[in-house]
Enzyme design. Structure first.
Site, PDB file in Angstrom:
ATOM      1  CE1 TYR A 141      -3.050  -2.527   0.941  1.00 41.12           C
ATOM      2  CE2 TYR A 141      -5.091  -0.194   1.352  1.00 41.12           C
ATOM      3  CZ  TYR A 141      -4.791  -1.832   1.039  1.00 41.12           C
ATOM      4  OH  TYR A 141      -5.577  -2.912   0.982  1.00 41.12           O
ATOM      5  CE  LYS A 191       2.928 -17.258  -3.011  1.00 41.31           C
ATOM      6  NZ  LYS A 191       2.021 -18.794  -2.861  1.00 41.31           N
ATOM      7  CG  ASP A 224      -0.520 -20.466  -1.590  1.00 39.00           C
ATOM      8  OD1 ASP A 224      -0.294 -20.253   0.000  1.00 39.00           O
ATOM      9  OD2 ASP A 224      -0.160 -20.999  -2.041  1.00 39.00           O
ATOM     10  CG  ASP A 248      -7.997  -4.736   2.013  1.00 37.50           C
ATOM     11  OD1 ASP A 248      -8.841  -4.380   2.473  1.00 37.50           O
ATOM     12  OD2 ASP A 248      -7.713  -5.196   0.831  1.00 37.50           O
ATOM     13  CG  ASP A 252     -12.875  -7.553   2.297  1.00 37.74           C
ATOM     14  OD1 ASP A 252     -13.476  -6.561   3.073  1.00 37.74           O
ATOM     15  OD2 ASP A 252     -13.953  -7.136   1.284  1.00 37.74           O
TER      16      ASP A 252
HETATM   17  C1  IPM Z   1     -10.113  -2.038   4.506  1.00 33.46           C
HETATM   18  C2  IPM Z   1     -10.662  -0.968   2.732  1.00 33.46           C
HETATM   19  C3  IPM Z   1      -9.274  -0.176   2.819  1.00 33.46           C
HETATM   20  C4  IPM Z   1      -8.199  -0.609   2.409  1.00 33.46           C
HETATM   21  C5  IPM Z   1      -9.888   0.797   1.032  1.00 33.46           C
HETATM   22  C6  IPM Z   1     -11.447   1.021   0.887  1.00 33.46           C
HETATM   23  C7  IPM Z   1      -8.242   1.779   0.923  1.00 33.46           C
HETATM   24  O1  IPM Z   1     -10.872  -2.180   1.604  1.00 33.46           O
HETATM   25  O2  IPM Z   1     -10.163  -1.204   5.276  1.00 33.46           O
HETATM   26  O3  IPM Z   1     -10.095  -3.213   4.419  1.00 33.46           O
HETATM   27  O4  IPM Z   1      -8.061  -1.486   0.929  1.00 33.46           O
HETATM   28  O5  IPM Z   1      -6.858  -0.812   3.371  1.00 33.46           O
HETATM   29 MG    MG Z   2     -10.329  -3.706   2.268  1.00 31.67          MG
END
Ligand code: IPM
Ligand code: MG
Length: 359
Positions: A141, A191, A224, A248, A252
């Protein structure tokens, strides 16, 4: 106790859910006799529209002098042009960096009442209680990146994953301290079979664990296979620590274990200064303004705020119990029921939380 809380509602459903969480905080303050002073500032797309900047200076200044920050969400189709000069997400990345919020805590806990809302089988997810520590101010990032035009008319783009020893040390240490207070187990995800930066993570992490936390059960898993294990044996994990990008993606994925993104809070912390609390869901532009967004993730984020930034454990626990009681009573927002089933709106479900807090 008197505390300053900055609200950053942001875009999409952000304002709807943040304002409901604010009502919950106000109720807690009244019940427990605290003074909470709220101020609201701009971030994300709405800030770009108003000032041309996704993180105006006034917002940064207010955040720096706050005790804690509660954020809704940033982004939306209106600001999605890939050629735009700035994006709403840039505001979020910048505030994380400016405040030194290197640790992103994402608890993934299944609620017994919602086991059947998950797309996964009940017997696999039941009892899941994972605490992710995602590194938040380094890696892909924030490493060198660029875009160049090649002589043959092509473009070449790159993003680089960069970590230093101390960046790895501090997040691993923080995650290990959390593991000690939980089930004493830490999993580091990398990784290392391919990436140099991951090999640094592996060496540094192994050393910290051996020297400082020898009694913690420690293992390493490649990202993975972690993607797979999260779905096949989520209950075998306690604390998981990983880099920015892997965290990240994995969080999710993990958010599907409890059934809805609408239930999951997160905390971003530094070594000192204010913490930033937010739901892990995004701005959900498709349902913005309809009054149907689930505010529970943001309400649970406000509980994390009380616990981690204000040291108010009983107050945080009161919010968490109230949310559980509301679910146990069968109240659901639209994201938690099958299509067509009756559900409550954003304000209505908050009323139930407030009622549960007042008994
Ligand atoms: C998160 C989101 C952010 C990230 C985005 C909105 C920049 O996906 O907080 O997980 O990638 O960190
Ligand atoms: Mg995210």
């Amino acid at each position: 106790m008197q505390s300053k809380i900055v609200l950053l509602p942001g875009d999409g459903i952000g304002p709807e859910v943040v304002h409901q969480a604010q009502r919950v905080l106000e109720t807690i303050a009244k019940r427990f006799g605290h003074q909470l002073q709220f101020s609201e500032h701009l971030i994300g797309g709405i800030a770009i529209d108003a000032t041309g900047d996704a993180l105006p200076d006034a917002t940064t200044v207010a955040c720096k002098s706050a005790d804690a920050i509660l954020l809704g969400a940033v982004g939306g189709p209106k600001w999605d042009d890939p050629n735009a000069k700035t994006r709403p997400e840039a505001g979020l990345l910048k505030i994380r960096k400016e405040l030194g919020l290197f640790a992103n805590l994402r608890p993934i806990v299944t609620f017994d009442e919602l086991l059947d809302s998950s797309p996964l089988k009940r017997e696999i997810i039941e009892g899941t209680d994972i605490l992710f520590y995602r590194e938040l101010t380094g890696g892909l990032y924030f490493g060198p990146s660029g875009l160049e035009e090649l002589a043959d008319g092509q473009q070449r783009a790159f993003s680089t994953a960069v970590y230093t020893t101390s960046e790895v040390e501090r997040i691993v240490r923080m995650a290990a301290l959390a593991a000690q207070k939980r089930r004493n187990k830490l999993t580091m995800v990398d990784k290392a079979n391919v990436l140099e930066a991951s090999r640094l993570w592996r060496r540094v992490s192994a050393r910290i664990m051996k020297e400082e936390f020898p009694s913690i059960e420690y293992d390493v898993v490649l990202v993975d296979s972690m993607a797979m294990h999260l779905l096949s044996r989520p209950t075998s994990f306690d604390v998981v620590v990983t880099s920015n990008m892997f965290g990240d993606i994995l969080t999710d994925e993990a958010s599907m274990l409890p059934g809805s993104l609408g239930m999951l809070p997160s905390a971003s912390l530094g070594s000192d200064g204010p913490g930033l609390y937010e739901p892990i869901h995004g701005s959900a532009p498709d349902i913005a303004g309809k009054g149907i967004a689930n505010p529970l993730a943001t309400i649970l984020a406000s509980a994390m705020l009380l616990r981690h930034s204000l040291g108010l454990e009983a107050e945080a626990a009161a919010i968490e119990s109230a949310v559980k009681a509301v679910l146990a009573a069968g109240h659901r927002t639209a994201d938690l029921v099958r299509k067509g089933q009756p559900s409550l709106g954003t304000v209505a479900i908050t009323e139930h939380v407030l009622a549960a807090l007042s008994v």
